[in-house]
Motif scaffolding. Structure first.
Motif, PDB file in Angstrom:
ATOM      1  N   THR A  96      71.063  25.840 118.502  1.00 32.39           N
ATOM      2  CA  THR A  96      70.276  27.030 118.168  1.00 32.39           C
ATOM      3  C   THR A  96      71.099  28.283 118.461  1.00 32.39           C
ATOM      4  O   THR A  96      71.133  29.226 117.670  1.00 32.39           O
ATOM      5  CB  THR A  96      68.972  27.050 119.006  1.00 32.39           C
ATOM      6  N   LEU A  97      71.769  28.240 119.602  1.00 29.11           N
ATOM      7  CA  LEU A  97      72.611  29.373 119.991  1.00 29.11           C
ATOM      8  C   LEU A  97      73.740  29.564 118.977  1.00 29.11           C
ATOM      9  O   LEU A  97      74.016  30.693 118.541  1.00 29.11           O
ATOM     10  CB  LEU A  97      73.180  29.138 121.396  1.00 29.11           C
ATOM     11  N   ALA A  98      74.364  28.459 118.581  1.00 26.96           N
ATOM     12  CA  ALA A  98      75.479  28.559 117.628  1.00 26.96           C
ATOM     13  C   ALA A  98      75.002  29.169 116.310  1.00 26.96           C
ATOM     14  O   ALA A  98      75.676  30.025 115.718  1.00 26.96           O
ATOM     15  CB  ALA A  98      76.083  27.168 117.386  1.00 26.96           C
ATOM     16  N   PHE A  99      73.821  28.752 115.862  1.00 29.04           N
ATOM     17  CA  PHE A  99      73.284  29.279 114.600  1.00 29.04           C
ATOM     18  C   PHE A  99      72.984  30.775 114.718  1.00 29.04           C
ATOM     19  O   PHE A  99      73.377  31.582 113.873  1.00 29.04           O
ATOM     20  CB  PHE A  99      72.024  28.506 114.203  1.00 29.04           C
ATOM     21  N   LEU A 100      72.301  31.144 115.799  1.00 24.29           N
ATOM     22  CA  LEU A 100      71.925  32.557 115.958  1.00 24.29           C
ATOM     23  C   LEU A 100      73.165  33.435 116.141  1.00 24.29           C
ATOM     24  O   LEU A 100      73.232  34.557 115.650  1.00 24.29           O
ATOM     25  CB  LEU A 100      70.958  32.721 117.133  1.00 24.29           C
ATOM     26  N   ARG A 101      74.167  32.884 116.826  1.00 24.60           N
ATOM     27  CA  ARG A 101      75.409  33.643 117.017  1.00 24.60           C
ATOM     28  C   ARG A 101      76.078  33.877 115.657  1.00 24.60           C
ATOM     29  O   ARG A 101      76.524  34.982 115.356  1.00 24.60           O
ATOM     30  CB  ARG A 101      76.331  32.852 117.945  1.00 24.60           C
ATOM     31  N   ALA A 102      76.089  32.835 114.824  1.00 30.90           N
ATOM     32  CA  ALA A 102      76.710  32.970 113.496  1.00 30.90           C
ATOM     33  C   ALA A 102      75.915  33.928 112.609  1.00 30.90           C
ATOM     34  O   ALA A 102      76.414  34.430 111.613  1.00 30.90           O
ATOM     35  CB  ALA A 102      76.832  31.599 112.829  1.00 30.90           C
ATOM     36  N   GLN A 103      74.645  34.168 112.987  1.00 32.95           N
ATOM     37  CA  GLN A 103      73.811  35.143 112.269  1.00 32.95           C
ATOM     38  C   GLN A 103      73.857  36.511 112.960  1.00 32.95           C
ATOM     39  O   GLN A 103      73.042  37.387 112.647  1.00 32.95           O
ATOM     40  CB  GLN A 103      72.350  34.664 112.224  1.00 32.95           C
ATOM     41  N   GLN A 104      74.763  36.674 113.915  1.00 35.68           N
ATOM     42  CA  GLN A 104      74.877  37.903 114.715  1.00 35.68           C
ATOM     43  C   GLN A 104      73.559  38.235 115.421  1.00 35.68           C
ATOM     44  O   GLN A 104      73.146  39.394 115.507  1.00 35.68           O
ATOM     45  CB  GLN A 104      75.310  39.087 113.833  1.00 35.68           C
ATOM     46  N   ARG A 105      72.894  37.172 115.891  1.00 35.57           N
ATOM     47  CA  ARG A 105      71.599  37.401 116.569  1.00 35.57           C
ATOM     48  C   ARG A 105      71.552  36.667 117.909  1.00 35.57           C
ATOM     49  O   ARG A 105      70.500  36.179 118.319  1.00 35.57           O
ATOM     50  CB  ARG A 105      70.449  36.901 115.674  1.00 35.57           C
ATOM     51  N   GLU A 106      72.696  36.599 118.557  1.00 38.61           N
ATOM     52  CA  GLU A 106      72.775  35.868 119.818  1.00 38.61           C
ATOM     53  C   GLU A 106      71.716  36.351 120.816  1.00 38.61           C
ATOM     54  O   GLU A 106      71.177  35.572 121.607  1.00 38.61           O
ATOM     55  CB  GLU A 106      74.174  36.073 120.403  1.00 38.61           C
ATOM     56  N   GLN A 107      71.405  37.640 120.752  1.00 36.99           N
ATOM     57  CA  GLN A 107      70.450  38.214 121.717  1.00 36.99           C
ATOM     58  C   GLN A 107      69.047  37.623 121.559  1.00 36.99           C
ATOM     59  O   GLN A 107      68.212  37.716 122.469  1.00 36.99           O
ATOM     60  CB  GLN A 107      70.429  39.751 121.613  1.00 36.99           C
ATOM     61  N   ASP A 108      68.760  37.016 120.410  1.00 40.84           N
ATOM     62  CA  ASP A 108      67.432  36.438 120.195  1.00 40.84           C
ATOM     63  C   ASP A 108      67.291  35.034 120.804  1.00 40.84           C
ATOM     64  O   ASP A 108      66.214  34.452 120.789  1.00 40.84           O
ATOM     65  CB  ASP A 108      67.122  36.343 118.689  1.00 40.84           C
ATOM     66  N   TRP A 109      68.395  34.490 121.297  1.00 40.13           N
ATOM     67  CA  TRP A 109      68.356  33.111 121.790  1.00 40.13           C
ATOM     68  C   TRP A 109      67.804  33.020 123.202  1.00 40.13           C
ATOM     69  O   TRP A 109      68.033  33.902 124.026  1.00 40.13           O
ATOM     70  CB  TRP A 109      69.763  32.504 121.766  1.00 40.13           C
ATOM     71  N   ARG A 110      67.050  31.983 123.446  1.00 47.35           N
ATOM     72  CA  ARG A 110      66.736  31.584 124.821  1.00 47.35           C
ATOM     73  C   ARG A 110      66.599  30.073 124.824  1.00 47.35           C
ATOM     74  O   ARG A 110      66.146  29.492 123.839  1.00 47.35           O
ATOM     75  CB  ARG A 110      65.469  32.278 125.330  1.00 47.35           C
ATOM     76  N   PRO A 111      67.021  29.426 125.917  1.00 50.20           N
ATOM     77  CA  PRO A 111      66.920  27.968 125.946  1.00 50.20           C
ATOM     78  C   PRO A 111      65.467  27.539 126.127  1.00 50.20           C
ATOM     79  O   PRO A 111      64.730  28.172 126.884  1.00 50.20           O
ATOM     80  CB  PRO A 111      67.763  27.580 127.164  1.00 50.20           C
ATOM     81  N   LEU A 112      65.069  26.501 125.431  1.00 47.31           N
ATOM     82  CA  LEU A 112      63.697  26.001 125.539  1.00 47.31           C
ATOM     83  C   LEU A 112      63.710  24.492 125.402  1.00 47.31           C
ATOM     84  O   LEU A 112      64.311  23.967 124.462  1.00 47.31           O
ATOM     85  CB  LEU A 112      62.835  26.541 124.387  1.00 47.31           C
ATOM     86  N   ALA A 113      63.034  23.819 126.324  1.00 49.23           N
ATOM     87  CA  ALA A 113      62.977  22.364 126.225  1.00 49.23           C
ATOM     88  C   ALA A 113      61.734  21.870 126.948  1.00 49.23           C
ATOM     89  O   ALA A 113      61.148  22.597 127.763  1.00 49.23           O
ATOM     90  CB  ALA A 113      64.226  21.758 126.864  1.00 49.23           C
TER      91      ALA A 113
END
Ligand code: MIC
Ligand code: SF4
Length: 640
Positions: A230-247
């Motif tokens: 998820t982080l890799a995808f959001l980073r490639a979308q220049q949206r790394e700041q939107d990521w948070r880990p969830l499990a």
């Protein structure tokens, strides 16, 4: 006790009620999305609430369905939507920017948030760790007004994926396998949460293919954890700041568990005319095909089109096959244009369409008479392609592309060596086709074409309903049966009197005339009545024709909610004998409705034609009873 991911996100958003399966809760909605075919009504309803600006964290209005402009209607609707968005604080994704679910995943989805969308495939966002729920337009309007969304606490099923997929087998085959096992009604009342060691290697676009088509199981939604992918995808979308880990917690519990051994999966195909008629591709290989369509919100990502391009590179589409490709978004189209893959598709003979739903909703590319069409889409209901005799098979991009070269359904594993598609570490991000809300909303004039008609308001339900049965249907009737779509009917989505002329057209062409002559009546249905899309037109238009109740063996979730929202009673048969005892044309009577409905879940239905009585039940909450009796949610809100 540990919690699963669904419990965590729902509890995080809980506004009212108790987290007990089957109970009604209300949750806060962070984001909403609409598309043009359902959006016009949703916004007219929002407008009627008299609120100056949406109260969500983010609302986006997409245009992706009604793209063929064969008259003024669709273009007028697009203008309406654009001006409406500007005035009311909504982001507007212009026609050409892509399919709502694909664009939302790329640009807006945020792990851990809730998203309500007036489209049944809103669960696509579950690929990013969001709770995305498909609903009717009115529910989106209510959420935009800042009110919580009411839902029945779902049962949570863990889908444990083990190992990794073999060569030429892909995410589409995973969800087809679930449909094979569980059927189109296997997910009603459930959320599918994915876990197991097999998820780590699945990228966000692959996860989104799976959560997208969870809609075909009838599920409330599907979700993956938010992790390194998820982080890799959001980073490639220049949206790394939107990521948070969830499990889920390690000791989380689930209502049920389904296990899938990924290495054992083979390429699968859903045969006409249902997404759960799944068999291995091997069983139908050699079937001659006339058309291949690649695209839709299920399979039109960069990963999918790069796979297709790699298979087609340097080859030509079979002379008997028409190959149509619709990229999921302008970003995807741009990326494959820049890296040369688009040129490979063109050289192979593909008919490249704009980034939109296109053939998936019968907006062009209808197959020939009796034509066999292999599609990477999610629905193959009879007639949905626009050709009543068309035979639609649903497959992965791998199977579609390889078959397009062969001219017959073919197993992509014959391609030999596996293919590795590396996802970009940076996508060509350009939000130039997303228009932010106006800074001067007061100066924005809303543009309304002549095809946009005010929403008819239903009257309250009478205390005694005495009317005839207009139609008896079998199991799994879809909203495409009730309220067909396609290039000719979709332009009428903002005009209920006009679209009502097409209710049940493909099932019984005399339905509308009969409903008119008899001043309305009952519909009797089988299991899973109203499966498929979220179009509330499948409730509003029958109500406009005087349908006051549907008695069925069971209902699909979104359609049931739409019926109540627009004042049609969804009643449930207790046994098959009661269903069998009613025929088209029978006159039925339900008395004392206003007193019985709030007090009891059972109701007596008198069959005046046959002089028999059967008992039916309802599963409406107190809130829903009030709504149904008032003639729908809008009346209820007006009554205060
Ligand atoms: C569909 O796939 O059937 C649609 C068209 O996207 C519908 C929405 C609609 O009818 O406008 C859906 O899935 O909700
Ligand atoms: Fe569009 Fe088809 Fe997806 Fe519906 S299922 S949103 S019509 S692409």
């Amino acid at each position: 006790m540990g919690k699963n991911l669904v419990q965590k996100i729902l509890e995080d958003h809980l506004v009212a009620g108790e987290m007990r399966p089957g109970a009604e809760i209300a949750i806060a909605v962070d984001q909403t999305l609409t598309q043009d075919a359902t959006g016009t009504l949703a916004y007219l309803q929002f407008e009627a609430m008299g609120i100056p600006k949406v109260r969500t964290k983010l609302s986006v209005s997409y245009v992706d369905h009604n793209m063929l402009q064969t008259g003024f209607e669709n273009a007028d609707d697009h203008r309406f939507l654009q001006t409406f968005a500007a005035k009311y604080g909504i982001y507007f994704s212009r026609p050409g920017n892509g399919i709502c679910h694909q664009v939302h995943l790329e640009r807006f989805g945020i792990p851990g948030q809730t998203l309500l969308g007036s489209d049944s495939h809103t669960p696509t966002a579950g690929g990013l760790g969001m709770i995305g729920i498909g609903v009717g337009g009115l529910d989106v309007a209510v959420a935009m007004a800042g009110m919580p969304f009411n839902l029945t606490v779902p049962r949570v099923v863990l889908v444990r994926l083990r190992g990794s997929l073999g060569p030429w087998v892909s995410a589409k085959d995973v969800i087809l396998e679930l449909l094979r096992r569980l059927t189109v009604k296997g997910g009603v009342g459930k959320v599918f949460e994915y876990g197991g060691d097999g998820i780590a290697a699945l990228t966000v676009p692959e996860r989104a293919t799976i959560t997208n088509m969870g809609a075909e199981l009838g599920a409330t939604t599907s979700i993956f954890p938010s992790d390194a992918q998820t982080l890799a995808f959001l980073r490639a979308q220049q949206r790394e700041q939107d990521w948070r880990p969830l499990a889920a917690d390690k000791d989380a519990t689930y209502d049920d568990v389904v296990e899938i051994d990924l290495p054992r999966l083979a390429p699968l195909v859903a045969m006409p005319h249902s997404p759960d008629r799944v068999v291995p591709v091997g069983e139908v290989q050699g079937t001659r095909i006339d058309q291949v369509c690649i695209g839709s919100c299920t399979n039109s990502s960069y990963r999918d089109l790069m796979t297709v391009a790699a298979i087609l590179k340097g080859k030509k589409v079979h002379p008997a096959v028409s190959l149509a490709i619709s990229p999921g978004s302008r970003q995807v189209l741009n990326a494959i244009a820049r890296n040369g893959a688009l040129a490979d598709l063109i050289a192979a003979g593909a008919r490249v369409l704009e980034s939109a739903c296109g053939p998936c909703i019968g907006m062009g590319q209808s197959p020939s008479t009796d034509g066999v069409s292999l599609r990477t889409f999610n629905r193959n209901f009879e007639g949905r392609s626009g050709t009543p005799s068309g035979r639609i098979f649903l497959v992965s991009p791998e199977t579609a592309a390889f078959s397009a070269l062969q001219g017959v359904i073919a197993d992509p594993r014959q391609l030999g060596e596996t293919l590795e598609i590396a996802l970009p570490t940076s996508y060509p991000v350009d939000d130039g086709m997303v228009i932010p809300p106006s800074r001067e909303p007061d100066s924005v004039e809303i543009s309304r074409g002549p095809n946009i008609k005010p929403l008819p308001i239903a009257s309250a339900l009478p205390d005694t309903i005495k009317a005839k049965v207009l139609l008896v249907t079998g199991n799994n009737v879809t909203t495409d049966h009730i309220m067909p779509a396609g290039a000719n009917i979709l332009p009428l989505r903002s005009n209920i009197p006009a679209i009502a002329e097409h209710v049940f057209e493909s099932v019984d062409p005399a339905f509308v005339k009969r409903a008119r002559e008899q001043g309305g009546g009952f519909i009797v249905g089988g299991e899973n009545y109203g499966q498929g899309s979220s179009r509330e037109h499948a409730a509003i238009a029958p109500r406009y024709l005087g349908v006051v109740a549907v008695i069925a063996k069971s209902f699909a979730r979104i359609h049931r909610a739409n019926l109540v929202n627009f004042g049609i009673l969804p009643l449930i048969f207790d046994d098959t004998a009661s269903y069998d005892a009613i025929a088209k044309g029978d006159e039925l009577a339900i008395v004392n409705l206003r007193a019985t409905l709030p007090a009891d879940t059972r109701l007596e239905v008198r069959n005046l034609t046959r002089d028999t009585t059967s008992t039916v039940r309802h599963d409406l909450s107190a809130r829903e009873v009030e709504m149904a009796l008032a003639g729908g949610l809008l009346n209820c809100m007006k009554n205060g």
